[in-house]
Design an enzyme around this catalytic site. Structure first.
Site, PDB file in Angstrom:
ATOM      1  N   ASP A 137       0.833  -1.209   0.000  1.00  0.00           N
ATOM      2  CA  ASP A 137       0.000   0.000   0.000  1.00  0.00           C
ATOM      3  C   ASP A 137       0.868   1.259   0.000  1.00  0.00           C
ATOM      4  O   ASP A 137       0.665   2.185   0.802  1.00  0.00           O
ATOM      5  CB  ASP A 137      -0.929   0.026   1.225  1.00  0.00           C
ATOM      6  N   GLU A 150     -11.406  -0.447  -3.686  1.00  0.00           N
ATOM      7  CA  GLU A 150     -10.692   0.163  -2.565  1.00  0.00           C
ATOM      8  C   GLU A 150      -9.455   0.884  -3.072  1.00  0.00           C
ATOM      9  O   GLU A 150      -9.166   0.901  -4.267  1.00  0.00           O
ATOM     10  CB  GLU A 150     -10.301  -0.898  -1.527  1.00  0.00           C
TER      11      GLU A 150
END
Length: 474
Positions: free
Chosen positions: A45, A217
């Site tokens: 991420d 997401e």
């Protein structure tokens, strides 16, 4: 650290230095960005922010999901070896005590903010969005203050908050389960407060968004060409994880769901040829040249995962250049193989044309939608002796070589003749010293040049010939 693991980290750095010397020798053609992947191991991420102080700031999820880290460096590649500072750790109990996920760092109104997701000690899946604040000039020092939870429109699983400014208004984008993982947008009245209600702009609907889990997401925003593009991640975090794309006009009402169009196909997916699996949860940053857009993402270099992929630690941070199509839309290409990132080679006298392979024949073409066909890794020459070779980005192990003085992309058979045919001496551009020209290793005096849009190795005699044999890194 074992000696073997040290070698794996150290050798690529030497490789970049040696190749960098080749690229800069007698030419300004090295302005195009080049990096070595993976940039940072076991950091998922990833988020890179370029600040006005000249530093790149990096944060990401760590495999233990227990802390927030920061690095900074003057270059993107420098982040690979920059010291890492732990600026916050999870609580021992209560909220913010588990699953510390996907931090992002932003500079807003003279202060630093980090948005992140976290669970609770009594319910590790009670994931909500939280914020930290730091008023110091250098966010690796000073005090990070907890600003508490960022409250959204519903009390449910929420994560992956990002923020951007547009036309004087700040917005937040995030993912929230209601009932699936959807994407929402809202205006902000302060760096930690939303103006509700939120607006749903995307939910999983296509088959590639519903593999394993129904997921949209990890939104990431880039504004270019009169459009606002939001890349987002879809499906389960294994090899099926991928990127999708939302698009809105910069003049539209961003709180109107009708302003947003979802591309029907994923824009960035696993690639077996380059051994990159589950590319996703990206961010965007501008390269050191101040012009090139860089795609930051994570991926694994293997497909099969034992156990829950969420706890597999080997999602590594990777970077590569983001290109733009003639219609102003982004072209993500493929997740490139590990090692140095590839270039495109633009023609000097036909600047909208680049070298690409088509049915393995090398040619010049414009508006190459299959980006990987027009990307080559410039690597130390197979024949040695200070030469370079062009390795295909989407066919690793295949190289640009001459055959009957025509240029083809073929798989190396390891023979001396192939190595010689696929090796070239890099020269300053014959028509422009800021460009590059490539002289055949085994046929001195013959250069790579285009003729009727096909590539050959030929001798040169005219000004046009020399222009045809000059290229610029892109």
């Amino acid at each position: 650290m074992t000696s073997s693991s040290f070698a794996k980290q150290f050798v690529p750095a030497l490789f970049v230095v040696s190749l960098g010397l080749l690229l800069t020798a007698g030419t300004a053609g090295a302005a195009a960005p080049q990096y070595t992947n993976p940039l940072i191991q076991q950091r998922a991420d990833p988020h890179i922010y370029k600040h006005t102080d000249g530093y790149y700031y990096f944060t990401a999820s760590v495999p233990e999901y227990d802390r927030i880290i920061l690095r900074r460096a003057k270059t993107i590649q420098g982040l690979a070896t920059a010291s890492e500072t732990v600026i916050w750790r999870k609580h021992a109990s209560g909220e913010m005590a588990a699953h510390i996920w996907a931090p992002e760092i932003h500079f807003i109104n003279g202060k630093w903010y980090i948005y992140f997701a976290a669970g609770a000690s009594n319910d590790i899946w009670r994931i909500r969005i939280y914020a930290l604040e730091n008023a110091s000039a250098n966010p690796l020092s000073g005090t990070w203050t907890e600003k508490g939870r960022v409250y959204t429109h519903v009390d449910s699983f929420a994560l992956d908050a990002t923020t951007f400014e547009h036309n004087g208004q700040r917005y937040m984008l995030w993912a929230q389960k209601d009932p699936e993982s959807n994407l929402y947008i809202a205006k902000m009245s302060s760096p930690t407060t939303l103006i509700l209600p939120a607006v749903l702009i995307a939910k999983p609907q296509y088959s590639w968004e519903t593999q394993g889990f129904w997921v949209n997401e990890g939104p990431a925003v880039i504004k270019r060409n009169g459009k606002i593009f939001v890349a987002y991640s879809a499906s389960k975090t294994d090899d099926r994880y991928c990127l999708g794309l939302l698009t809105a006009s910069a003049n539209s009402d961003l709180l109107n769901p009708a302003s947003w169009t979802k591309s029907p196909n994923p824009v960035f997916t696993s690639n077996e040829k380059t051994s990159q699996y589950g590319p996703g949860h990206n961010s965007f940053v501008v390269a050191e040249d101040g012009q090139s857009d860089i795609l930051v993402h994570h991926a694994r270099n293997y497909k099969t995962i034992v156990g829950d992929p969420l706890y597999d630690p080997n999602r590594h941070t990777r970077v590569q250049k983001l290109y733009w199509n003639a219609d102003g839309t982004p072209n993500f290409g493929i997740p490139v193989a590990e090692g140095v990132t590839p270039f495109r080679f633009k023609s000097h006298n036909l600047p909208s044309y680049v070298i690409r392979h088509w049915e393995y024949r090398a040619k010049l073409e414009t508006n190459v939608s299959n980006l990987g066909d027009s990307q080559f890794r410039l690597v130390p020459g197979l024949a040695g002796s200070g030469t370079v070779s062009f390795e295909s980005a989407n066919f690793p192990g295949y190289y640009l070589r001459h055959k009957n003085f025509e240029l083809w992309v073929e798989k190396s058979d390891g023979s001396t003749s192939f190595k010689n045919d696929a090796s070239f001496h890099q020269r300053a551009g014959l028509a422009d010293s800021s460009g590059l020209s490539f002289e055949s290793y085994n046929y001195p005096g013959r250069y790579i040049r285009h003729y009727d849009y096909l590539l050959y190795v030929q001798t040169l005699s005219t000004t046009t010939d020399r222009s045809d044999a000059t290229f610029h890194l892109d």
